[in-house]
Design an enzyme around this catalytic site. Structure first.
Site, PDB file in Angstrom:
ATOM      1  CE1 TYR A  53      27.507  12.011  20.615  1.00 17.97           C
ATOM      2  CE2 TYR A  53      28.743  14.028  21.009  1.00 17.97           C
ATOM      3  CZ  TYR A  53      27.604  13.398  20.551  1.00 17.97           C
ATOM      4  OH  TYR A  53      26.582  14.150  20.035  1.00 17.97           O
ATOM      5  CB  SER A 234      23.931  17.430  11.482  1.00 17.57           C
ATOM      6  OG  SER A 234      24.365  16.336  12.255  1.00 17.57           O
ATOM      7  CG  LEU A 236      29.038  20.916   7.007  1.00 19.32           C
ATOM      8  CD1 LEU A 236      30.505  20.516   6.887  1.00 19.32           C
ATOM      9  CD2 LEU A 236      28.708  21.973   5.956  1.00 19.32           C
ATOM     10  N   GLY A 237      24.843  18.326   7.206  1.00 18.64           N
ATOM     11  CA  GLY A 237      24.207  17.045   6.907  1.00 18.64           C
ATOM     12  C   GLY A 237      25.254  15.941   6.952  1.00 18.64           C
ATOM     13  N   GLY A 239      28.300  15.988   6.457  1.00 16.05           N
ATOM     14  CA  GLY A 239      29.330  16.069   5.412  1.00 16.05           C
ATOM     15  C   GLY A 239      28.748  16.138   4.015  1.00 16.05           C
ATOM     16  CG  LEU A 241      24.060  19.839   3.043  1.00 21.48           C
ATOM     17  CD1 LEU A 241      23.382  20.468   4.265  1.00 21.48           C
ATOM     18  CD2 LEU A 241      23.316  20.242   1.758  1.00 21.48           C
ATOM     19  N   GLY A 243      29.586  18.577  -0.492  1.00 18.53           N
ATOM     20  CA  GLY A 243      29.776  18.141  -1.876  1.00 18.53           C
ATOM     21  C   GLY A 243      30.737  16.959  -1.990  1.00 18.53           C
ATOM     22  CE  LYS A 244      33.956  14.265   3.018  1.00 16.52           C
ATOM     23  NZ  LYS A 244      34.528  14.686   4.301  1.00 16.52           N
TER      24      LYS A 244
HETATM   25  N1  LIG Z   1      22.353  15.903  19.898  1.00 22.09           N
HETATM   26  C1  LIG Z   1      22.543  14.996  18.969  1.00 22.09           C
HETATM   27  O1  LIG Z   1      21.811  13.997  18.891  1.00 22.09           O
HETATM   28  C2  LIG Z   1      23.655  15.189  17.971  1.00 22.09           C
HETATM   29  C3  LIG Z   1      23.668  14.439  16.774  1.00 22.09           C
HETATM   30  C4  LIG Z   1      24.703  14.682  15.873  1.00 22.09           C
HETATM   31  C5  LIG Z   1      25.689  15.618  16.166  1.00 22.09           C
HETATM   32  N2  LIG Z   1      25.670  16.317  17.343  1.00 22.09           N
HETATM   33  C6  LIG Z   1      26.708  17.309  17.727  1.00 22.09           C
HETATM   34  O2  LIG Z   1      26.990  18.135  16.625  1.00 22.09           O
HETATM   35  C7  LIG Z   1      28.373  18.011  16.234  1.00 22.09           C
HETATM   36  C8  LIG Z   1      28.475  18.173  14.735  1.00 22.09           C
HETATM   37  O3  LIG Z   1      27.654  17.190  14.096  1.00 22.09           O
HETATM   38  P1  LIG Z   1      28.071  16.595  12.702  1.00 22.09           P
HETATM   39  O4  LIG Z   1      29.445  16.009  12.808  1.00 22.09           O
HETATM   40  O5  LIG Z   1      26.982  15.739  12.218  1.00 22.09           O
HETATM   41  O6  LIG Z   1      28.163  17.960  11.839  1.00 22.09           O
HETATM   42  P2  LIG Z   1      28.264  18.214  10.280  1.00 22.09           P
HETATM   43  O7  LIG Z   1      28.879  19.569  10.163  1.00 22.09           O
HETATM   44  O8  LIG Z   1      26.981  18.002   9.601  1.00 22.09           O
HETATM   45  O9  LIG Z   1      29.282  17.098   9.750  1.00 22.09           O
HETATM   46  C9  LIG Z   1      30.620  17.139  10.141  1.00 22.09           C
HETATM   47  C10 LIG Z   1      31.417  16.127   9.334  1.00 22.09           C
HETATM   48  O10 LIG Z   1      31.437  16.499   7.951  1.00 22.09           O
HETATM   49  C11 LIG Z   1      32.749  16.370   7.417  1.00 22.09           C
HETATM   50  N3  LIG Z   1      33.234  17.731   7.138  1.00 22.09           N
HETATM   51  C12 LIG Z   1      33.283  18.796   7.979  1.00 22.09           C
HETATM   52  N4  LIG Z   1      33.735  19.901   7.367  1.00 22.09           N
HETATM   53  C13 LIG Z   1      33.976  19.545   6.092  1.00 22.09           C
HETATM   54  C14 LIG Z   1      34.440  20.264   4.974  1.00 22.09           C
HETATM   55  N5  LIG Z   1      34.746  21.566   5.049  1.00 22.09           N
HETATM   56  N6  LIG Z   1      34.577  19.592   3.812  1.00 22.09           N
HETATM   57  C15 LIG Z   1      34.266  18.265   3.727  1.00 22.09           C
HETATM   58  N7  LIG Z   1      33.832  17.533   4.758  1.00 22.09           N
HETATM   59  C16 LIG Z   1      33.665  18.162   5.939  1.00 22.09           C
HETATM   60  C17 LIG Z   1      33.563  15.652   8.498  1.00 22.09           C
HETATM   61  O11 LIG Z   1      33.379  14.242   8.412  1.00 22.09           O
HETATM   62  P3  LIG Z   1      34.258  13.258   7.506  1.00 22.09           P
HETATM   63  O12 LIG Z   1      35.657  13.807   7.432  1.00 22.09           O
HETATM   64  O13 LIG Z   1      34.153  11.946   8.175  1.00 22.09           O
HETATM   65  O14 LIG Z   1      33.598  13.259   6.173  1.00 22.09           O
HETATM   66  C18 LIG Z   1      32.874  16.113   9.761  1.00 22.09           C
HETATM   67  O15 LIG Z   1      33.095  15.266  10.862  1.00 22.09           O
HETATM   68  C19 LIG Z   1      28.806  16.666  16.822  1.00 22.09           C
HETATM   69  O16 LIG Z   1      30.199  16.570  17.059  1.00 22.09           O
HETATM   70  C20 LIG Z   1      28.027  16.648  18.119  1.00 22.09           C
HETATM   71  O17 LIG Z   1      28.685  17.448  19.079  1.00 22.09           O
HETATM   72  C21 LIG Z   1      24.641  16.110  18.239  1.00 22.09           C
END
Ligand SMILES: NC(=O)c1ccc[n+]([C@@H]2O[C@H](COP(=O)([O-])OP(=O)(O)OC[C@H]3O[C@@H](n4cnc5c(N)ncnc54)[C@H](OP(=O)(O)O)[C@@H]3O)[C@@H](O)[C@H]2O)c1
Length: 346
Positions: A53, A234, A236-237, A239, A241, A243-244
């Site tokens: 990362y 993930s 929120l998929g 982000g 999910l 709705g953005k």
């Molecule tokens: N093991 C693996 O292979 C793997 C893979 C992926 C993730 N992860 C871990 O899981 C963590 C979370 O993953 P993820 O970032 O994919 O999770 P996620 O919850 O699906 O997406 C988070 C992203 O969605 C947006 N977001 C978050 N809250 C929001 C809200 N309330 N309203 C609108 N947009 C919102 C932000 O991005 P924007 O502001 O850019 O839109 C944020 O960075 C990572 O940091 C990592 O530690 C692990």
């Protein structure tokens, strides 16, 4: 904030874990620290990182995320009050991660090198949860539902566990975890641990959200019965999910606007299903992001849900979702959408 036991360790982790893969790319060091402060004050006691990362992985930024966590740990003198989870990369094409400039693998030598580099960046002498980021064997990950057999060599699982066992014995790692694993992989690691007296994986970190519940096809039973914790990423998929991105919106600074790597949410039934969940949330007077996170938190086989945020407003919304209890009516509607459009974004 509620807590659950991590695997069979006796250690309790918060139902939400703060993911940090935006630190050092979308978020500065100051922003990362502010997120960690806020999360810690609300009871989050586990933070998830990886040696590769921030995301997207690049030679010029690799390691920044762990460095930002390390400077937070040092500044707050908080090491013994939080769990730090990080990961060693699996088999891949990244040549900038190892000093020898060889592609990443989970050979015992590479694992040893990786852990030393992570410890240095994290400014600590131990990692609470050391995870294999993805398997060393050739396989399809981060895409697709069906099994596609790929030929190729793999380091034997007991060699990988052996290296991890040395790290545990040396006090450099407390617990061992898997990530992006399959039912076969989890059971094989458990069997090898038992047969060779090596560390038993306590967790598996896989994607899990409304549009990708593939974990429930086999892994949920394996992990529930074997007490291997799911750390669900993930929620929120990425982000979608929240709705953005509805109706073609492309908010400036969002992951989709910045990086062209989110195709899995835009294929086949993905967009239609995502819109259906967002409409469902709004019909019930819920914030779509909070409904998506609360859904993951509500599953009995999920120990901790790994959230990620790029702004403090997002983080406040997302952490508050841990307190949201979805009604039977909402859960029934979610089940119906899942029956109509199962797992469109694996
Ligand atoms: N093991 C693996 O292979 C793997 C893979 C992926 C993730 N992860 C871990 O899981 C963590 C979370 O993953 P993820 O970032 O994919 O999770 P996620 O919850 O699906 O997406 C988070 C992203 O969605 C947006 N977001 C978050 N809250 C929001 C809200 N309330 N309203 C609108 N947009 C919102 C932000 O991005 P924007 O502001 O850019 O839109 C944020 O960075 C990572 O940091 C990592 O530690 C692990």
């Amino acid at each position: 904030m509620d807590y659950r036991e991590l695997g069979r360790t006796g250690v309790k982790v918060s139902r939400l874990c703060l993911g940090t893969m935006t630190f050092g790319e979308q978020n500065s060091e100051g922003e990362g620290h502010a997120q960690m402060d806020y999360a810690f004050d609300r009871g989050i006691n586990i933070f998830d990182a990886a040696e590769i990362y921030p995301i997207p992985p690049k030679p010029e930024t690799q390691g920044r995320t762990e460095t930002i966590i390390g400077s937070w740990l040092a500044a707050r003198k908080a090491r013994d009050r939080v769990m730090i989870a990080t990961k060693v990369a699996g088999r891949g094409k990244m040549t900038w991660v190892r000093k020898s400039e060889t592609p990443t693998r989970q050979s015992p030598a590479q694992i040893m090198e990786a852990v030393e580099s992570s410890l240095k960046r994290l400014k600590t002498d131990y990692i609470d949860l050391y995870q294999l980021h993805w398997p060393d064997r050739p396989m399809r990950i981060f895409e697709g539902l069906d099994y596609l057999h790929l030929d190729g060599d793999s380091h034997p699982i007991h060699d990988i566990l052996g290296a991890l066992g040395t790290l545990v014995a040396d006090g450099k790692v407390r617990f061992v975890g898997l990530s992006n694993e399959t039912p076969w992989g989890v059971m094989s690691f458990l069997k090898a641990a038992e047969q060779h007296g090596l560390p038993r994986p306590v967790s598996v970190q896989n994607a899990y959200n409304l549009v990708n519940r593939s974990f429930e096809m086999g892994l949920s039973e394996v992990t529930y019965r074997e007490q291997v914790s799911l750390l669900a990423y993930s929620p929120l998929g990425q982000g979608y999910l929240s709705g953005k991105y509805e109706a073609g919106a492309l908010p400036p600074g969002s992951r989709k606007a910045l990086f062209a790597r989110l195709g899995r949410y835009e294929n086949g039934n993905g967009p239609k299903t995502i819109s259906t969940y967002i409409a469902l949330a709004r019909r019930h007077g819920l914030d779509p992001a909070q409904m998506a996170i609360a859904f993951a938190v509500s599953r009995p086989f999920v120990t901790s849900t790994i959230i990620g945020a790029t702004t403090m407003d997002q983080l406040r919304t997302d952490i508050a979702a841990a307190e949201l209890k979805l009604s039977d009516a909402v859960l029934a509607d979610i089940e119906q959408v899942h029956l109509d459009y199962p797992n469109p974004c694996p």
